[in-house]
Enzyme design. Structure first.
Site, short mmCIF file in Angstrom:
data_model
loop_
_atom_site.label_atom_id
_atom_site.label_comp_id
_atom_site.label_asym_id
_atom_site.label_seq_id
_atom_site.Cartn_x
_atom_site.Cartn_y
_atom_site.Cartn_z
N HIS A 117 0.87 -1.20 0.00
CA HIS A 117 0.00 0.00 0.00
C HIS A 117 0.90 1.24 0.00
CE1 HIS A 117 -3.47 2.42 0.58
NE2 HIS A 117 -3.77 2.17 1.85
N HIS B 99 -2.27 -2.63 -9.54
CA HIS B 99 -3.26 -2.01 -8.67
C HIS B 99 -4.50 -2.88 -8.62
CE1 HIS B 99 -5.83 1.08 -6.89
NE2 HIS B 99 -4.70 1.64 -6.51
N ASP C 72 2.81 5.44 -7.10
CA ASP C 72 4.05 5.35 -6.34
C ASP C 72 5.30 5.30 -7.22
OD1 ASP C 72 2.90 5.43 -3.82
OD2 ASP C 72 2.36 3.31 -3.93
N1 ACO Z 1 5.14 -6.72 -10.34
C1 ACO Z 1 5.10 -7.95 -10.87
N2 ACO Z 1 4.00 -8.74 -10.89
C2 ACO Z 1 2.89 -8.24 -10.32
C3 ACO Z 1 2.86 -6.96 -9.75
C4 ACO Z 1 4.04 -6.20 -9.78
N3 ACO Z 1 4.09 -4.99 -9.23
N4 ACO Z 1 1.62 -6.74 -9.26
C5 ACO Z 1 0.90 -7.83 -9.51
N5 ACO Z 1 1.67 -8.76 -10.15
C6 ACO Z 1 1.25 -10.08 -10.59
C7 ACO Z 1 1.15 -11.03 -9.40
O1 ACO Z 1 2.37 -11.71 -9.14
C8 ACO Z 1 0.07 -11.98 -9.86
O2 ACO Z 1 0.65 -12.89 -10.78
P1 ACO Z 1 0.17 -14.44 -10.79
O3 ACO Z 1 -1.29 -14.38 -11.13
O4 ACO Z 1 1.02 -15.05 -11.84
O5 ACO Z 1 0.41 -14.95 -9.41
C9 ACO Z 1 -0.87 -11.09 -10.65
O6 ACO Z 1 -0.08 -9.98 -11.08
C10 ACO Z 1 -2.05 -10.58 -9.82
O7 ACO Z 1 -1.53 -10.01 -8.61
P2 ACO Z 1 -2.39 -9.84 -7.29
O8 ACO Z 1 -1.46 -9.65 -6.14
O9 ACO Z 1 -3.39 -10.93 -7.18
O10 ACO Z 1 -3.20 -8.54 -7.61
P3 ACO Z 1 -3.79 -7.55 -6.54
O11 ACO Z 1 -4.98 -6.95 -7.13
O12 ACO Z 1 -3.93 -8.16 -5.20
O13 ACO Z 1 -2.52 -6.57 -6.50
C11 ACO Z 1 -1.14 -4.95 -5.67
C12 ACO Z 1 -2.52 -5.26 -6.25
C13 ACO Z 1 -1.05 -5.52 -4.26
C14 ACO Z 1 -1.02 -3.42 -5.61
C15 ACO Z 1 -0.03 -5.54 -6.56
O14 ACO Z 1 -0.14 -5.08 -7.88
C16 ACO Z 1 1.36 -5.25 -6.02
O15 ACO Z 1 1.84 -5.97 -5.13
N6 ACO Z 1 2.05 -4.15 -6.55
C17 ACO Z 1 3.33 -3.73 -6.03
C18 ACO Z 1 3.12 -2.88 -4.79
C19 ACO Z 1 2.59 -1.50 -5.11
O16 ACO Z 1 3.05 -0.83 -6.02
N7 ACO Z 1 1.63 -1.07 -4.29
C20 ACO Z 1 1.04 0.26 -4.41
C21 ACO Z 1 -0.37 0.19 -4.87
S1 ACO Z 1 -1.02 1.85 -5.05
C22 ACO Z 1 -1.27 2.35 -3.46
O17 ACO Z 1 -1.54 1.58 -2.56
C23 ACO Z 1 -1.07 3.72 -3.19
#
Ligand code: ACO
Length: 383
Positions: free
Chosen positions: A224, A263, A320
């Site tokens: 987050h 996201h 971010d």
């Molecule tokens: N880099 C690489 N792969 C990713 C990323 C990423 N940043 N984000 C998601 N994925 C992949 C996951 O590994 C997953 O792959 P899989 O299906 O092969 O296992 C798929 O995409 C789906 O990911 P989830 O975690 O299920 O998606 P969710 O909706 O829960 O994710 C989240 C949202 C937590 C923000 C995620 O994209 C992430 O971890 N991003 C990096 C952290 C980040 O930038 N957070 C800031 C968000 S904005 C904010 O809060 C202000």
């Protein structure tokens, strides 16, 4: 009879739990509105004070209303002496977000209206929180660097005063404008994790200081609010533009998440990231060698990530990703990125808390029990 397994939405994904008129996100079109106003217009034309008023009161202020609101924010900047002492004592010894949560919680002890639960009193407490959380961030920055906190300057706007009390220098117009845009962009984002957790606390009819402290603690996580710090640390670890592709490919091959991408709601480019990217590109000519290098790395990483995961997986830059170099250019150190996020998001938290309390219902979801039942209790010596 065995209970039928219900449909479980892990992470409450796709679940609606309330109605709200604070913010609308269109995650497919990549659009965002606060109280109906497109984020692009607010980021370029408004101020954090005005956006905070908009979020709290539901409409843009008239000139006199904004002047009064800005004066109230300016009057509330000083921290209680004992809160300042807590910050001085904890800074440098633990994560700044722990310092911030403890300092924010302590504010309730010095608010003579702490026990007044009327809407008007909660609006006044919201103003105190919005003002003082920013003072807490600049104090953490000063004490962490081994310096004394600075006295606020009542003649400066909220952002100018923040940068002044953090760095000890009058900030440049670019630094104020870009930090202002970041504060506006981070002020609100519907029922994200920290807003939801703040509402869970509020829904028990706990108080606004407790609810905001909950929000701060939830924002701390790298999935987050902390992603902006992690993204900048990654850009620094990449080191040189030519190392970008190798670094990202290796990270993806190792199944690492690239911070600042992806996201839960946006399955396209985050409109806030576009705004910040544009500001970062505009800075390039005047920025330091480090900012210029980090910008080049960020742009190459962005291109590669979009090629690899954009259309195919819906993973695009979020707010971010480009924030770090913009903050650095304003003289803000990486350790303060997440605390600043909290100092901005507090406006949204308070707006949602006040809205939720107008039709409060205890938030109490269900979990599906998968353990056993009716085990026989065995006294400890017989186990
Ligand atoms: N880099 C690489 N792969 C990713 C990323 C990423 N940043 N984000 C998601 N994925 C992949 C996951 O590994 C997953 O792959 P899989 O299906 O092969 O296992 C798929 O995409 C789906 O990911 P989830 O975690 O299920 O998606 P969710 O909706 O829960 O994710 C989240 C949202 C937590 C923000 C995620 O994209 C992430 O971890 N991003 C990096 C952290 C980040 O930038 N957070 C800031 C968000 S904005 C904010 O809060 C202000």
């Amino acid at each position: 009879m065995a209970e039928a397994k219900p449909n479980i939405n892990l992470g409450l994904e796709g679940v609606y739990f309330t109605e709200s008129s604070v913010c609308k996100i269109d995650g497919i079109a990549g659009r965002l509105w606060y109280r109906g106003y497109p984020i692009e217009e607010l980021a370029d034309q408004s101020t954090f004070e005005e956006v905070s008023y908009l979020l709290l009161y539901g409409r843009l202020p008239k000139r006199k209303e904004l002047d009064d609101f800005s004066s109230q924010l300016a009057e509330e900047r000083a921290l209680p002496e004992k809160t300042a002492r807590i910050i001085a004592d904890m800074s440098g010894k633990t994560d700044p977000m722990h310092v911030m949560a403890t300092a924010a919680s302590s504010l309730s002890a010095y608010d003579r209206e702490a026990d007044d639960t009327t809407r008007d009193a909660n609006l006044r407490k919201s103003v105190r929180l919005i003002s003082k959380l920013t003072s807490i961030v600049s104090s953490i920055g000063r004490y962490s660097a081994g310096m004394e906190a600075m006295q606020p300057d009542g003649n400066m706007g909220h952002i100018e005063n923040f940068l002044y009390t953090l760095t000890g220098r009058r900030p440049s117009a670019d630094a104020v404008s870009n930090t202002q845009a970041m504060f506006i962009l981070q002020a609100e984002h519907s029922s994200n994790a920290s807003t939801f957790s703040a509402l869970v606390t509020a829904s028990t009819l706990s108080d606004i200081y407790s609810a905001v402290t909950t929000g701060i603690n939830t924002l701390k996580g790298p999935l987050h609010g902390e992603a902006d710090e992690a993204a900048l640390r990654m850009l620094r670890a990449i080191g040189t533009p030519d190392n970008t592709e190798r670094y990202i490919e290796e990270a993806l091959a190792g199944k690492q998440r690239i911070m600042g991408f992806g996201h839960r709601i946006y399955k396209t480019y985050d409109p806030r990231a576009r705004i910040i990217k544009r500001r970062l590109e505009a800075l390039q000519g005047s920025a330091s060698e480090e900012i210029g290098r980090l910008t080049q790395i960020a742009l190459r990483a962005e291109k590669l990530m979009i090629d690899r995961l954009g259309q195919s997986h819906g993973i695009w830059p979020n707010i971010d990703f480009f924030a770090g170099p913009v903050y650095l250019s304003a003289g803000i150190p990486v350790e303060l990125f997440t605390p600043i996020f909290a100092a901005s998001r507090v406006s949204g938290w308070c707006a949602h808390i006040l809205e939720y309390w107008q039709n409060n219902r205890l938030i109490r979801p269900l979990d599906y029990y998968t353990g056993t039942l009716d085990l026989k209790y065995v006294p400890i010596d017989a186990r």
